[in-house]
Structure formats: C-alpha cells, structure tokens
Design a protein around this motif. Sequence first.
Motif, mmCIF file in Angstrom:
data_model
loop_
_atom_site.group_PDB
_atom_site.id
_atom_site.type_symbol
_atom_site.label_atom_id
_atom_site.label_comp_id
_atom_site.label_asym_id
_atom_site.label_seq_id
_atom_site.Cartn_x
_atom_site.Cartn_y
_atom_site.Cartn_z
ATOM 1 N N ASN A 213 52.553 56.189 85.773
ATOM 2 C CA ASN A 213 51.725 55.154 85.141
ATOM 3 C C ASN A 213 50.273 55.611 84.993
ATOM 4 O O ASN A 213 49.633 55.367 83.944
ATOM 5 C CB ASN A 213 51.770 53.866 85.966
ATOM 6 C CG ASN A 213 53.064 53.104 85.801
ATOM 7 O OD1 ASN A 213 53.701 52.703 86.770
ATOM 8 N ND2 ASN A 213 53.487 52.887 84.557
ATOM 9 N N GLU A 214 49.738 56.257 86.024
ATOM 10 C CA GLU A 214 48.358 56.747 85.954
ATOM 11 C C GLU A 214 48.220 57.782 84.839
ATOM 12 O O GLU A 214 47.239 57.784 84.081
ATOM 13 C CB GLU A 214 47.953 57.371 87.296
ATOM 14 C CG GLU A 214 47.870 56.386 88.460
ATOM 15 C CD GLU A 214 46.708 55.399 88.314
ATOM 16 O OE1 GLU A 214 45.865 55.596 87.411
ATOM 17 O OE2 GLU A 214 46.667 54.437 89.088
ATOM 18 N N LYS A 215 49.205 58.658 84.693
ATOM 19 C CA LYS A 215 49.172 59.653 83.612
ATOM 20 C C LYS A 215 49.248 58.975 82.250
ATOM 21 O O LYS A 215 48.589 59.396 81.288
ATOM 22 C CB LYS A 215 50.326 60.649 83.770
ATOM 23 C CG LYS A 215 50.188 61.557 84.996
ATOM 24 C CD LYS A 215 51.380 62.491 85.112
ATOM 25 C CE LYS A 215 51.247 63.391 86.335
ATOM 26 N NZ LYS A 215 52.409 64.302 86.481
ATOM 27 N N ALA A 216 50.060 57.911 82.138
ATOM 28 C CA ALA A 216 50.168 57.191 80.869
ATOM 29 C C ALA A 216 48.829 56.569 80.479
ATOM 30 O O ALA A 216 48.414 56.633 79.314
ATOM 31 C CB ALA A 216 51.255 56.113 80.971
ATOM 32 N N LYS A 221 46.433 57.343 73.560
ATOM 33 C CA LYS A 221 45.534 57.713 72.453
ATOM 34 C C LYS A 221 45.285 56.581 71.471
ATOM 35 O O LYS A 221 44.527 56.748 70.516
ATOM 36 C CB LYS A 221 46.113 58.913 71.705
ATOM 37 C CG LYS A 221 46.195 60.162 72.579
ATOM 38 C CD LYS A 221 46.600 61.387 71.795
ATOM 39 C CE LYS A 221 46.624 62.631 72.688
ATOM 40 N NZ LYS A 221 46.973 63.854 71.958
ATOM 41 N N THR A 222 45.929 55.437 71.659
ATOM 42 C CA THR A 222 45.704 54.287 70.779
ATOM 43 C C THR A 222 45.465 53.053 71.638
ATOM 44 O O THR A 222 45.799 53.025 72.837
ATOM 45 C CB THR A 222 46.903 54.026 69.849
ATOM 46 O OG1 THR A 222 48.041 53.654 70.626
ATOM 47 C CG2 THR A 222 47.227 55.263 69.019
ATOM 48 N N ASN A 223 44.866 52.019 71.022
ATOM 49 C CA ASN A 223 44.628 50.764 71.742
ATOM 50 C C ASN A 223 45.950 50.163 72.224
ATOM 51 O O ASN A 223 46.050 49.660 73.345
ATOM 52 C CB ASN A 223 43.902 49.766 70.837
ATOM 53 C CG ASN A 223 42.515 50.245 70.467
ATOM 54 O OD1 ASN A 223 41.917 51.030 71.211
ATOM 55 N ND2 ASN A 223 41.999 49.796 69.333
ATOM 56 N N GLU A 224 46.969 50.232 71.375
ATOM 57 C CA GLU A 224 48.266 49.636 71.733
ATOM 58 C C GLU A 224 48.887 50.358 72.918
ATOM 59 O O GLU A 224 49.368 49.728 73.857
ATOM 60 C CB GLU A 224 49.204 49.684 70.535
ATOM 61 C CG GLU A 224 50.542 49.034 70.806
ATOM 62 C CD GLU A 224 51.421 48.956 69.565
ATOM 63 O OE1 GLU A 224 52.594 48.579 69.718
ATOM 64 O OE2 GLU A 224 50.919 49.264 68.475
ATOM 65 N N SER A 225 48.883 51.695 72.889
ATOM 66 C CA SER A 225 49.478 52.435 73.999
ATOM 67 C C SER A 225 48.650 52.278 75.273
ATOM 68 O O SER A 225 49.200 52.276 76.380
ATOM 69 C CB SER A 225 49.611 53.914 73.623
ATOM 70 O OG SER A 225 48.346 54.484 73.357
ATOM 71 N N ARG A 226 47.321 52.108 75.137
ATOM 72 C CA ARG A 226 46.471 51.907 76.316
ATOM 73 C C ARG A 226 46.799 50.581 77.002
ATOM 74 O O ARG A 226 46.944 50.503 78.221
ATOM 75 C CB ARG A 226 45.005 51.960 75.899
ATOM 76 C CG ARG A 226 44.036 52.039 77.072
ATOM 77 C CD ARG A 226 42.614 52.269 76.584
ATOM 78 N NE ARG A 226 42.500 53.566 75.933
ATOM 79 C CZ ARG A 226 42.315 53.730 74.630
ATOM 80 N NH1 ARG A 226 42.224 52.682 73.845
ATOM 81 N NH2 ARG A 226 42.224 54.930 74.101
ATOM 82 N N VAL A 227 46.931 49.512 76.202
ATOM 83 C CA VAL A 227 47.287 48.203 76.766
ATOM 84 C C VAL A 227 48.679 48.254 77.373
ATOM 85 O O VAL A 227 48.925 47.736 78.475
ATOM 86 C CB VAL A 227 47.194 47.113 75.671
ATOM 87 C CG1 VAL A 227 47.710 45.786 76.200
ATOM 88 C CG2 VAL A 227 45.769 46.955 75.185
ATOM 89 N N ALA A 228 49.645 48.885 76.672
ATOM 90 C CA ALA A 228 51.013 48.968 77.167
ATOM 91 C C ALA A 228 51.069 49.730 78.495
ATOM 92 O O ALA A 228 51.818 49.351 79.414
ATOM 93 C CB ALA A 228 51.899 49.640 76.126
ATOM 94 N N SER A 229 50.275 50.809 78.609
ATOM 95 C CA SER A 229 50.270 51.605 79.839
ATOM 96 C C SER A 229 49.754 50.791 81.017
ATOM 97 O O SER A 229 50.310 50.836 82.123
ATOM 98 C CB SER A 229 49.411 52.857 79.645
ATOM 99 O OG SER A 229 49.907 53.653 78.596
ATOM 100 N N LEU A 230 48.668 50.023 80.804
ATOM 101 C CA LEU A 230 48.125 49.204 81.895
ATOM 102 C C LEU A 230 49.104 48.106 82.302
ATOM 103 O O LEU A 230 49.264 47.797 83.491
ATOM 104 C CB LEU A 230 46.793 48.589 81.457
ATOM 105 C CG LEU A 230 45.554 49.465 81.656
ATOM 106 C CD1 LEU A 230 44.335 48.803 81.061
ATOM 107 C CD2 LEU A 230 45.332 49.749 83.134
ATOM 108 N N MET A 231 49.782 47.494 81.324
ATOM 109 C CA MET A 231 50.765 46.456 81.650
ATOM 110 C C MET A 231 51.909 47.035 82.476
ATOM 111 O O MET A 231 52.382 46.405 83.437
ATOM 112 C CB MET A 231 51.305 45.823 80.373
ATOM 113 C CG MET A 231 50.315 44.930 79.654
ATOM 114 S SD MET A 231 51.056 44.160 78.189
ATOM 115 C CE MET A 231 49.701 43.098 77.666
ATOM 116 N N ASP A 232 52.375 48.229 82.110
ATOM 117 C CA ASP A 232 53.462 48.860 82.867
ATOM 118 C C ASP A 232 53.000 49.225 84.272
ATOM 119 O O ASP A 232 53.765 49.120 85.231
ATOM 120 C CB ASP A 232 53.946 50.104 82.112
ATOM 121 C CG ASP A 232 55.369 50.469 82.487
ATOM 122 O OD1 ASP A 232 56.255 49.641 82.281
ATOM 123 O OD2 ASP A 232 55.573 51.588 82.994
#
Length: 704
Positions: A213-216, A221-232
């Motif tokens: 999760n920390e690596k994600a 590289k995008t706002n969507e993937s950044r939000v998704a990574s924090l949620m996970d």
Amino acid sequence: MKRYTNILILLLLTGLFIPAGAQNNPYKIDDSLYPFFQRATKSRTYPQGLLIADTLYAEATKKKDKKAQCLALTIPVSFYYSSGNYEKLEQAATKLKEEARKNNYLQYYYSAYTSEINWLLNNGHSLRALHKAEEMKEQAFKDQHNYGIFSCIRTLGHIYYMRQNSEVAAEYYKNALEYMLKHLPEQDPSYLYMNLAEYYRKKDEGEVALEYNEKAVKTAKTNESRVASLMDKCQTLYSMDRIDDFNTCYEECLQLVEQYGVIRKSALLRLRICKLVLDKKYDQAYIAADSIGSPLQVYQILHVLYLKSGDYEKAYTYNKLIHKHQDSINRLVQSTDIAELNAQIGNERMKLDAKALEYKNAALNLRNTQLELERTKSQSELEKINAENSKLVLKNRNLELARLNVEAEKQKAILKEQQSASQHYIVTLSLVLSFLFLFTCFLIFYLYRRRRTMAILQEKNEELTVARDHAEESDRMKSFFIQNMSHEIRTPLNAIVGFSQVLSTPDMEVDEEEKAEFSMLIQQNSELLTTLINDVLDLASLESGKYTMHLAPHRCNELCQIAMASVVHRNPKEVKSYFTSDAPNDFLFVTDKERLQQVLINFLTNAEKHTVRGEIHLHCSLTENPGKITFSVTDTGPGVPADQADYVFDRFSKLDEFKQGTGLGLNICSIIAGRLKGEVKLDKSYTKGARFLFILPLDNVPDS
C-alpha cells in the motif's frame, strides 16, 4: 477484481498510459482533432459518441493522422463494452486491431484484446477469457512488444483471481509489476501494488500488505490512482486494528476526495462503515451496509460488525454465508468451464460429422462422374448420327437456295420497275411534308413565345401588386408609427415642460414636498422619454443589421442583479421585487451583456406597468430547460388575455392603450433573442399574472 478492470478499461483504450507528446495535447495528434476526441470520450457510453467517433475518424483520415484514427476506433469498443453487446464489441475490437497493426500503434492492438478479455471475464466466461489471453500472449511475444507482454501478464492475473486461484494470480501480478518497472517505467504501477496488497490482506499478512500500500501511494501518477491507493491503505490499517493510523489515513482520504471530487463512491462508503464500526456507531453502520451493492461485501461487512459488537451468533451466521457465497462462485466458475468445454466438444463432433458427410459426398460425386462418362459416350454416338442427317439437310437446303435465288432475280426486276414509277410520287410527298413540318414548327414557336410573354406579363403584374401592397402597408405603418410616437412623446414632454414651468415660475407658491414630487415626475417622464427614443434607435440598429453582438463571458446572477437594481425604484409602493437563482454565483456563460440586460429591463418595466400590488419575481434557472439558461420575470398583475397571447411580441402591440409606451419593447426583446440564437415567450400555463421567459443556449454562438 471487477472494480479494477472497470477502472482500467478506459485508460487502456484511450492510451492514457502513453506519455504526453510535444504537441498541445497529451496524445500527440493533430490539435484540431483533439476536441473531437474529448467530446467522443465524454459521450463514449451514449449512441452519439459513435457518431462523433465516425466524424473523428473521417477527419483523421483526411489529415492522414494515423494515431487519431486508432483513437477514434477506441470509442466504439468502449460503447459496446459498457452496453454489454459482445458480438458488436468483438467486431469493433477486430477493426481496431487491424487499424492499429496497419498503422504500427500496437498499444491499441493489445488494448482491444484486453477489452474483449475483460468483458468475457466480467460476464462469467473465464475459460474463454483464459484462451483469448493465451492467444494474446503468444502474439505479444511474437511481436516482442513490451506493452502487449505486460498487458497479457497482468490480464492473466485478473483471470486467475476471478477463478478464485489467488496464489497463481499473485504470481502473475508480481511478474507484471517486475516487467512494468523494467520495461515500462512511465506506466502507473499503483493498481498492481493494490492487487498484491489485497492478496496479502486476505492471507492476514497485514505488514506485507501495508508495504505494498505504501508503494502504491508513492508511485500513483494520477489523482484517481492516488485516492484509490489511500483508500486501499485504510482497508489494510482497518484489518490490522491500527485505529489511530486508520483515522489519520481516513482524514487524508476525505481531504483528497474534497479536493478532487468523489472518484470511487463504493470504496468511500466501505471506509465510512469501517469508521462507524471503530466509533462503535453500530446502528448507523448497519444502515450504511444495506447500500453496498455486492452481496459478498455486505456479508463480510456484517460479519465484522457483529464480531465488533459482540453478537457472535450472527457473526457466525454471516461467516457461513460468506463461505457459502464463495462456494457458489466456485461452482459457477466450474459449471461455466464445463459448459464451455461441452460447447467445444460439441463443435469438434460437428466437425467430425461434417468430414464424414464430406467423404460420403465425395463417393457420390465419383459415382455421378462415372454415370456422366457413360452418358457422354452415348451422346457422342448420337451426335454422329445427327451429323449425317445434317449433311442431307444441308444438301436439300442448297438446292432450295438455288431455286430462291432465281425467284429473287425475278422479284428484283419487278421491284426496279415499281421504284422508278413511285420515285416521282415520293419526291412530291416529301416536299409537301417538309412544308407542313416547317409551318408547324413556326406555329409552335409563335405560340410558345406568346405564352412566355403572357406569363412574364402576369408575373410582373403580380410583383407590381405585391410592391403596391407593401408600399401601402409601409405607408400605413409609417403613418401609424409617426402618429403613435407623436402621442407617446408629447405626453411625457408636456409633463416635463409643465412641471418645469411650475418650478421655474417665481409667483407660484410651491412647498418643498410639492417641489420634490414635481421633480420626481419630471425625472420619471424624462426616463420614459429616453426609453421611447432608445427603443426606436435600438429597433433601427437591430433591423439595419449593422449592430454587432459583443460576446464575452459574464456571471448570470450579477447581470440579473444589475438589471433589477436599475428598475426597482420605479415599483409601486405595494409591489415587492426580488431575485432568485439556482445557478452558482460564479457560473459564467458567453453573451452580449448590454442586450441581455436590455431584455431583462424591458420585462421588468413591463411587469411594473401592469402590477399594482403583489410582487415581481426575477429568476435565473439552469434546470428548467436542460442545456440552456432560462431567465423568467413573473408578476401578479392582470396577466395577458388569451386572445392576445399570440400577438404580445408583435410590433406596436399594447395590451392597454392607456398605458405609456410605444409597443416596441417586447418586439425588440424578440429580435435580440433571435440574434443570440435564443427565444422569448409568454408562459401561457401561468394563471396568477404574467410570466415572460428568455431562454438562451449555453453552447451556441449567436449571429454577429
């Protein structure tokens, strides 16, 4: 896993993983084609998206932009993917693969392959998806295309995950991640990290899952993937009972959602339920759990809820439901595999039957060939006999021909005598017929010219009649206009002159209150006179075609407030004016500020003339007519009679001849609306007074 495939499908098709180029758009296509692609992408799930894609493809072909052609063909793939039509999806994907390979943009070739596989995977055809993925892998290694190899490795991971084989899926995810970092460093690896985090989270290896999760979060590289990574990451912290870290991460998620908007509603809802559980708000958590669409996710959430609340009996019940649901998924996968294998076995049987039938037909054909040879031999003997008969017939015909030649010579001599006798008659008849033909042609030409001349004269007479009627109507309208304007100008002018003389005469004893009242009357009549003159000048300017619309972006609420402020002082004492709007205060749209305010002021002035008591309401709406902005002015006056509702916007039309005005204001509003590609109309359904509407489109550019 379906949530990740649905998120990635558009990114794969549109090539968003491809780095931005040196041009003014991120796809390195012709700048004039980029707006078409943007509109097609926004409408990719609607039929009009297909029409825009066809236009983009045609324009790209004209400009010889091969990459834009490939991008245009990704839109039908997205449309048929979302609509669930696999047959059309397969056709669109085949066309995209052919175009991508022909133009050497193989990333779109493998994106099309991935779309087909994801559709099969999400619709329960995992075995067919696996076969197609193997085809894709074979082609990718044959092409030695890095993006294709990476895509097929990652897709195989999705397939084995959906087939409940998490260990094999995790190995594929690791291989895909390693290959991406080595050969495709510009790609976003965060979703692969999240896949691996989910795998280790389910194995209760929270620390390993948290590392992924920390690596994600770091590599997103995008706002969507950044939000998704924090949620996970929040899900992992929740599963590890690290409450303080979960709360910190949850607050950070809420800040990003507020900054970028709600990107993943279902994931945010699950986190909210986790937060309610940690805060021991179990009743609210139960209610929120009902909003989760997936039954398996609902069972998992309720299982944790009852564990946390101490109701172990219900927790055990939902744990059984979880295992039962997972077993049903496994049975469904197995039954689907069996059905697909049976279909393949059936196809092989049909092929064998077809081959047996083919051999049988070949034997029949051989027998038919032998029969045909025998028939040909008999036919040859018959033809010999016919040939001998033909020789005898030919000999008889030659004798007959000789007899006919002699007869023909006799007839030829007789015919020559007849020709010499009738030649004189033919010459005479030809001269007579020629004379009749020339006379007929002359007569037809004369009648044609006469009829054409009569038609021209009749047309000229009709034009003169129309011109005369138009001149008479223009003269009548001019006389009516001069008469009306003379009356309308004389009334305020007399008031101005009369009250001015009263104020300027020293002998007149006028107190201060009367002076203020006379001054107000002079001001009101001056404003009325100015309005009359401006109406005439505006009408002349608009009809001459010399006026140019001055278009610029403006705030609609601010324009309405200025218009209201400019006329509110004219309200009768018992009339209240107010303005409302459902548009945001910072909402901008392109229009001519002066002409828009002129229409609103005319509507408000018209309402003030006919409203003695009650209210006048100016309203701005973006919802009354979707895609357009609607301005309405509503009053509590007597309204417009039904027999005059269709003529209220005509020139010189006045509902009350005793009211001041030229009858040009509403007609000018109609002309301005037409120039702005909008419309003005009376709301006939409103019965508590009068309601006038001014409707403008938000995406049309008006005539200059």
